[in-house]
Design a protein around this motif. Structure first.
Motif, short mmCIF file in Angstrom:
data_model
loop_
_atom_site.label_atom_id
_atom_site.label_comp_id
_atom_site.label_asym_id
_atom_site.label_seq_id
_atom_site.Cartn_x
_atom_site.Cartn_y
_atom_site.Cartn_z
N CYS A 1 -5.37 2.04 -10.37
CA CYS A 1 -5.03 0.91 -9.49
C CYS A 1 -6.07 0.72 -8.40
CB CYS A 1 -3.66 1.13 -8.86
SG CYS A 1 -2.31 1.05 -10.04
N GLN A 2 -6.64 1.82 -7.91
CA GLN A 2 -7.67 1.72 -6.87
C GLN A 2 -8.94 1.08 -7.43
OE1 GLN A 2 -7.80 5.81 -5.66
NE2 GLN A 2 -6.07 5.60 -4.27
N TYR B 1 2.77 2.19 -3.26
CA TYR B 1 2.08 3.03 -4.24
C TYR B 1 2.66 4.45 -4.19
CZ TYR B 1 -2.06 0.15 -5.44
OH TYR B 1 -2.92 -0.79 -5.93
N GLN C 1 0.84 -1.20 0.00
CA GLN C 1 0.00 0.00 0.00
C GLN C 1 0.88 1.24 0.00
OE1 GLN C 1 -3.82 0.04 0.70
NE2 GLN C 1 -3.34 1.90 -0.40
N THR D 1 0.76 -2.97 -11.18
CA THR D 1 0.04 -2.14 -12.14
C THR D 1 0.45 -0.68 -12.00
OG1 THR D 1 -1.87 -3.63 -12.07
CG2 THR D 1 -2.25 -1.43 -12.94
N ASN D 2 0.60 -0.24 -10.75
CA ASN D 2 0.98 1.15 -10.47
C ASN D 2 2.37 1.47 -11.01
OD1 ASN D 2 0.26 3.69 -9.17
ND2 ASN D 2 1.92 3.23 -7.76
N THR E 1 -2.60 6.08 -9.96
CA THR E 1 -3.08 5.63 -8.65
C THR E 1 -4.58 5.35 -8.68
OG1 THR E 1 -1.35 6.91 -7.53
CG2 THR E 1 -3.23 6.21 -6.19
N GLU F 1 -9.00 -1.07 -9.93
CA GLU F 1 -8.65 -2.48 -10.10
C GLU F 1 -8.77 -3.25 -8.78
OE1 GLU F 1 -4.82 -3.91 -12.15
OE2 GLU F 1 -4.40 -4.22 -10.03
N SER F 2 -8.23 -2.67 -7.71
CA SER F 2 -8.25 -3.34 -6.40
C SER F 2 -9.66 -3.51 -5.88
CB SER F 2 -7.40 -2.55 -5.40
OG SER F 2 -6.05 -2.48 -5.81
N GLY G 1 -2.03 -4.72 -7.58
CA GLY G 1 -2.20 -3.29 -7.78
C GLY G 1 -0.88 -2.54 -7.83
N CYS G 2 0.08 -2.99 -7.01
CA CYS G 2 1.37 -2.33 -6.96
C CYS G 2 2.11 -2.47 -8.29
CB CYS G 2 2.20 -2.90 -5.82
SG CYS G 2 3.71 -1.98 -5.52
N TYR H 1 -12.34 -0.85 -1.70
CA TYR H 1 -11.21 -1.76 -1.51
C TYR H 1 -10.83 -1.86 -0.03
CZ TYR H 1 -6.57 -3.27 -0.62
OH TYR H 1 -5.51 -3.90 -0.03
#
Length: 465
Positions: free
Chosen positions: A214-215, A44, A41, A188-189, A211, A217-218, A185-186, A162
């Motif tokens: 990614c949020q 990110y 987290q 992807t970021n 960011t 997606e999560s 997610g990381c 999320y």
């Protein structure tokens, strides 16, 4: 290989109970996924800072990590504090095996995340400009900070979904699934940051857009997990709604935590205002220090989340002595981890700062801040562990009062009374250790008083029924 795969699926479908067996093993099995999850987290924001600091400049670094991050913490922190009431409620119903109320709590929690996310989106976009003005954000940083915040707050609903979904999974003992979602997610970021910032030259807006994607997606992955989980806490989209009596319980526990988080962040905004007054180099150094400082916070926070959920489930099961033993075990583990961290940062402080900045002045100021504050991290550990334990047992008002007066109130007194007599960066920073020590003492007094366990038998019986 087949048997390992089966065990992993079985763990996800039926999370291991933490109301029996070895306390240390239970805490560690729960702690490490939370720690790694918190690490990803934080990664990110850290990746954002590294990329903009090295490929855009120190103004962009200050825009992404300075007053902007404090304002984000103010808005998001209130909801996260509020939603902690949902985690405690769910863990207690799960520990007491109350299936009906467990399901209602899960669906109410997700309804809160949607309505709360909408409110925070509007508030964040509307208040970004005046907040940056009030905190005296440097002119060369102002526009970048404003762009970053307005884009960032557009993704509040998926962010809240999320975090609430992850909180639900952790409350029932599954800390592995949120970790896997964060890892995805990381990565992807990282890809999107490199694409938008380095390749396309989009600057801070590229970081914010990456960011937000990614949020989203999560949030989708967490919802997919909860809707497909064959369990008493399985989510049905059509049942996501507020159940009044459950919402009342959640707010009773969560609202004080939300107020606590907001007041805590307001005090940090005032500190940020003072730090900004020392110029862009100091603001950038503070932003870089914040990424390093976050490693400590994510670690102690992971211990706090672990003990909160542990206390919630064991409270629901009526095992109070097990909770008390867990407090000392968690304190010992958190203290040992913090000491090791301090040693490593003392040795490698300059090379670490060079990850975030190339300007020698920023690096020098950042390392001096780290070396000043780092030894005092040990004084904060008790606050996180004791407040987590007490809140896990459904007592939220007293921890709020202790924190508001011990941290926020005393911190503001120091800034407004002591700092004017000797205005320097380190006089401002001294408010942190002073308030950590005072608040730790207050928490120990309350913990040993036993008032947080008052009427514990009656409360535990209500949860079971």
């Amino acid at each position: 290989m087949k048997s390992q795969s089966f065990r992993l699926r079985n763990l996800k479908q039926h999370p291991q109970t933490i109301t029996e067996g070895s306390i240390t093993k239970s805490l560690l099995m729960f702690f490490f996924p939370i720690l790694f999850g918190t690490f990803f987290q934080q990664l990110y924001n850290t990746i954002d800072a590294i990329i903009v600091g090295r490929f855009v400049g120190k103004q962009a670094l200050a825009a992404v990590g300075g007053g902007s991050s404090v304002f984000v913490n103010l808005i998001v922190g209130f909801f996260m504090g509020l939603s902690s009431g949902a985690g405690v409620t769910i863990s207690q119903f799960y520990g007491s095996k109350n299936k009906t109320e467990l399901s209602r709590s899960v669906h109410t929690a997700l309804a809160m995340s949607i309505s709360g996310g909408l409110i925070m989106t509007i508030a964040g976009i509307s208040l970004a400009y005046p907040i940056l003005k009030v905190t005296k954000t440097p002119e060369d940083v102002f526009n970048g900070s404003l762009i970053y915040l307005r884009i960032y707050f557009c993704a509040m609903i998926p962010l809240f979904i999320y975090n609430m979904g992850s909180g639900i999974l952790r409350a029932v003992g599954d800390s592995l699934s949120p970790l896997l979602v964060l890892i995805a997610g990381c990565f992807t970021n990282i890809f999107l940051d490199l694409l938008f910032v380095v390749k396309l030259g989009m600057g801070v807006s590229g970081v914010a857009i990456a960011t937000g994607i990614c949020q989203i997606e999560s949030a989708l992955i967490v919802l997919l997990i909860l809707t497909r989980r064959n369990s008493d806490y399985k989510v049905s989209i059509k049942n996501i709604k507020h159940t009044p009596h459950i919402l009342s319980v959640i707010l009773k526990i969560g609202f004080p935590a939300g107020i606590q988080s907001s007041l805590y962040t307001i005090s940090n905004l005032i500190i940020q205002t003072n730090i900004n007054s020392f110029g862009t180099d100091t603001a950038a150094a503070w932003a870089a220090f914040g990424k390093i400082d976050a490693i400590f916070w994510m670690t102690v926070s992971a211990f706090g989340i672990a003990i909160t959920t542990f206390s919630g489930q064991n409270y629901g099961a009526g095992k109070m002595e097990r909770i008390k033993k867990a407090v000392w075990i968690t304190l010992a583990m958190a203290t040992g981890t913090t000491i090791a961290m301090c040693i490593l940062f003392r040795i490698f402080n300059t090379p670490i700062f060079k990850l975030f900045a190339t300007d020698p002045s920023v690096i020098k100021k950042g390392t001096s801040i780290l070396l000043f504050l780092m030894p005092f991290w040990l004084t904060y550990i008790s606050i996180e562990i004791l407040s987590g334990t007490i809140r896990g047992c459904g007592v939220s008002f007293e921890p709020m009062i202790i924190t508001v007066f011990g941290v926020c109130g005393l911190r503001l007194l120091w800034i407004f009374i002591a700092v004017p007599f000797h205005r320097s960066l380190f006089t401002v920073l001294a408010c942190y250790p002073i308030t950590w020590i005072a608040t730790s003492i207050a928490f120990w007094i309350f913990y040993f008083s036993g008032k947080w366990l008052k009427n514990k038998k009656e409360k535990a019986e209500q949860i079971k029924n």
